[in-house]
Design an enzyme around this catalytic site. Structure first.
Site, mmCIF file in Angstrom:
data_model
loop_
_atom_site.group_PDB
_atom_site.id
_atom_site.type_symbol
_atom_site.label_atom_id
_atom_site.label_comp_id
_atom_site.label_asym_id
_atom_site.label_seq_id
_atom_site.Cartn_x
_atom_site.Cartn_y
_atom_site.Cartn_z
ATOM 1 C CG ASN A 20 -3.482 3.885 -0.010
ATOM 2 O OD1 ASN A 20 -4.498 3.741 0.211
ATOM 3 N ND2 ASN A 20 -3.185 3.115 0.025
ATOM 4 C CG HIS A 35 -2.681 -0.568 -3.966
ATOM 5 N ND1 HIS A 35 -2.979 0.861 -4.143
ATOM 6 C CD2 HIS A 35 -2.600 -1.549 -2.874
ATOM 7 C CE1 HIS A 35 -3.090 0.757 -2.816
ATOM 8 N NE2 HIS A 35 -2.770 -0.484 -1.989
ATOM 9 C CB SER A 55 -0.902 0.385 1.378
ATOM 10 O OG SER A 55 -1.689 -1.178 2.072
ATOM 11 C CD GLU A 61 -3.722 3.605 -6.671
ATOM 12 O OE1 GLU A 61 -3.452 4.606 -6.963
ATOM 13 O OE2 GLU A 61 -3.349 2.717 -5.501
HETATM 14 N N1 LIG Z 1 -5.516 -3.983 4.191
HETATM 15 C C1 LIG Z 1 -6.089 -3.349 3.325
HETATM 16 O O1 LIG Z 1 -6.528 -2.725 3.173
HETATM 17 C C2 LIG Z 1 -4.986 -3.652 2.080
HETATM 18 C C3 LIG Z 1 -4.931 -2.599 0.517
HETATM 19 C C4 LIG Z 1 -4.633 -3.008 -0.614
HETATM 20 C C5 LIG Z 1 -3.216 -3.351 -0.057
HETATM 21 N N2 LIG Z 1 -2.668 -4.191 1.493
HETATM 22 C C6 LIG Z 1 -1.150 -4.791 1.504
HETATM 23 O O2 LIG Z 1 -1.969 -6.289 1.150
HETATM 24 C C7 LIG Z 1 -0.369 -6.519 2.684
HETATM 25 C C8 LIG Z 1 -0.959 -7.524 2.960
HETATM 26 O O3 LIG Z 1 -2.158 -7.152 4.058
HETATM 27 P P1 LIG Z 1 -3.119 -7.787 4.549
HETATM 28 O O4 LIG Z 1 -4.799 -6.557 4.958
HETATM 29 O O5 LIG Z 1 -3.869 -8.583 3.813
HETATM 30 O O6 LIG Z 1 -2.424 -7.702 5.567
HETATM 31 P P2 LIG Z 1 -3.254 -9.190 6.596
HETATM 32 O O7 LIG Z 1 -2.121 -8.944 8.306
HETATM 33 O O8 LIG Z 1 -4.690 -9.731 6.648
HETATM 34 O O9 LIG Z 1 -1.979 -10.505 6.235
HETATM 35 C C9 LIG Z 1 -0.755 -10.643 6.330
HETATM 36 C C10 LIG Z 1 -0.521 -11.806 5.629
HETATM 37 O O10 LIG Z 1 -0.100 -12.347 5.698
HETATM 38 C C11 LIG Z 1 0.703 -13.491 6.410
HETATM 39 N N3 LIG Z 1 2.420 -13.407 5.732
HETATM 40 C C12 LIG Z 1 3.775 -13.189 6.669
HETATM 41 N N4 LIG Z 1 4.711 -13.659 6.133
HETATM 42 C C13 LIG Z 1 4.213 -14.009 5.496
HETATM 43 C C14 LIG Z 1 5.373 -15.223 4.612
HETATM 44 N N5 LIG Z 1 6.759 -15.292 4.544
HETATM 45 N N6 LIG Z 1 4.771 -16.100 3.292
HETATM 46 C C15 LIG Z 1 3.479 -16.078 3.263
HETATM 47 N N7 LIG Z 1 2.296 -15.611 3.945
HETATM 48 C C16 LIG Z 1 2.687 -14.942 4.950
HETATM 49 C C17 LIG Z 1 0.351 -13.494 6.808
HETATM 50 O O11 LIG Z 1 0.162 -14.906 8.311
HETATM 51 C C18 LIG Z 1 -1.087 -12.730 7.805
HETATM 52 O O12 LIG Z 1 -2.022 -14.160 6.977
HETATM 53 C C19 LIG Z 1 0.565 -6.078 2.894
HETATM 54 O O13 LIG Z 1 1.120 -5.393 2.101
HETATM 55 C C20 LIG Z 1 -0.873 -3.930 3.008
HETATM 56 O O14 LIG Z 1 -0.452 -3.059 3.490
HETATM 57 C C21 LIG Z 1 -3.877 -4.021 1.896
#
Ligand SMILES: NC(=O)c1ccc[n+]([C@@H]2O[C@H](COP(=O)([O-])OP(=O)(O)OC[C@H]3O[C@@H](n4cnc5c(N)ncnc54)[C@H](O)[C@@H]3O)[C@@H](O)[C@H]2O)c1
Length: 290
Positions: free
Chosen positions: A196, A146, A122, A158
């Protein structure tokens, strides 16, 4: 999509599981990798829940048979052994430069040279993430993709080109997004990209209004919905995204853009209290009784 047949998603959390679902619904075979098989299986359960919820609400037009075959296309895994014939990896793990870079270096070892590696970050610059790869070819096939939450139904992606991303990689990533029913926009790399950066400014101002006791969180949300036509207000959206992630992003933006993105004290307090939002049952609003 001619070039891409098999996809892998790293991380089966909120974003990774929904991205996996979008890919599977479009007919792609998907490896869903987590740190343990239990977490990968929990991701598949989250996908089943997402399918049920959005079908019931009429936001996903998929019958029971299509739901079953989409889930069957997703293989939960806890290691990289099946990654040799993957054409696209979309990384959706914790928002942490070191953790992501460590995983990218492992991918560099196991993926075929033609494989495109994408990050769903993000807030981290794609150029900075891409610098962890050792070869110029790999850097040229690294791109930002993204997605937006909830990724199973939100249309925008994106597609972000870093300093070394090739034009061909950007085009392939855009075509892939279209093939899974998304609408890509092309963005030149910067922290926060387009959405963002705008959202960060809106959230900060909404929190300032609350801190100054100008209006309640519910009324500020109502103002944005009824006065600006936003489908969701900023506080409900922050709770959906998770305040923990909102604060991480605010801190990254502050480091890069300076005081205009200084994390708001009320947001820091929410995170200190563990009030992350929907996923903990409490954030700006209380979800424990719903
Ligand atoms: N939450 C949002 O609205 C949103 C929107 C767009 C982008 N993002 C981005 O997406 C990414 C994930 O966010 P999220 O909200 O899904 O987080 P989340 O915490 O729900 O999920 C992250 C997952 O990654 C797993 N993980 C950690 N290390 C790992 C590895 N080495 N191999 C495999 N899995 C692993 C964790 O166990 C966890 O289940 C981040 O970079 C975030 O910035 C989030």
């Amino acid at each position: 999509m001619g070039d891409i047949k098999k996809v892998a998603i790293l991380g089966a959390g909120m974003m990774g599981s929904d991205i996996a679902l979008s890919c599977a619904l479009a007919g792609y075979d998907v490896l869903l990798k987590e740190v343990s098989l239990d977490l990968a299986a929990a991701g598949v359960e989250r996908i089943r829940g997402s399918l049920a919820k959005w079908s019931e609400k009429g936001r996903l037009a998929v019958d029971a048979e299509q739901q079953k075959s989409a889930v069957a296309r997703i293989t939960p895994v806890d290691n990289f052994s099946g990654f040799g014939d993957v054409d696209l990896v979309i990384e959706a793990i914790f928002e942490d430069l070191d953790v992501k870079s460590q995983n990218f270096r492992q991918l560099e070892e196991v993926c075929k040279p033609s494989c495109i590696i994408a990050s769903n970050t993000s807030s981290l610059p794609i150029t900075k993430l891409g610098a962890c790869f050792s070869s110029a070819e790999r850097k040229s096939r690294f791109v930002g993709m993204h997605f937006f939450s909830p990724a199973a139904i939100m249309k925008l992606v994106e597609v972000v080109n870093g300093e070394d991303t090739s034009a061909e990689t950007v085009e392939t990533a855009c075509a892939f997004c279209t093939s899974i029913g998304k609408e890509p926009i092309k963005v030149n790399d910067c922290a926060g990209f387009v959405v963002n950066r705008i959202l960060g400014a809106i959230n900060d101002e909404a929190i300032r209004l609350l801190e100054e006791n100008v209006a309640s969180a519910a009324d500020i949300d109502k103002a944005c919905q009824l006065g600006l036509g936003h489908p969701v207000g900023p506080f409900a959206l922050m709770d959906q995204i998770s305040n923990e992630l909102n604060l991480k992003i605010a801190r990254i933006f502050h480091g890069i853009y300076g005081d205009r993105f200084l994390p708001r004290p009320a947001l820091v307090r929410k995170v200190d209290a563990g009030h992350f939002g929907r996923k903990t049952g409490k954030g700006w609003f209380d979800y424990s009784k719903k």
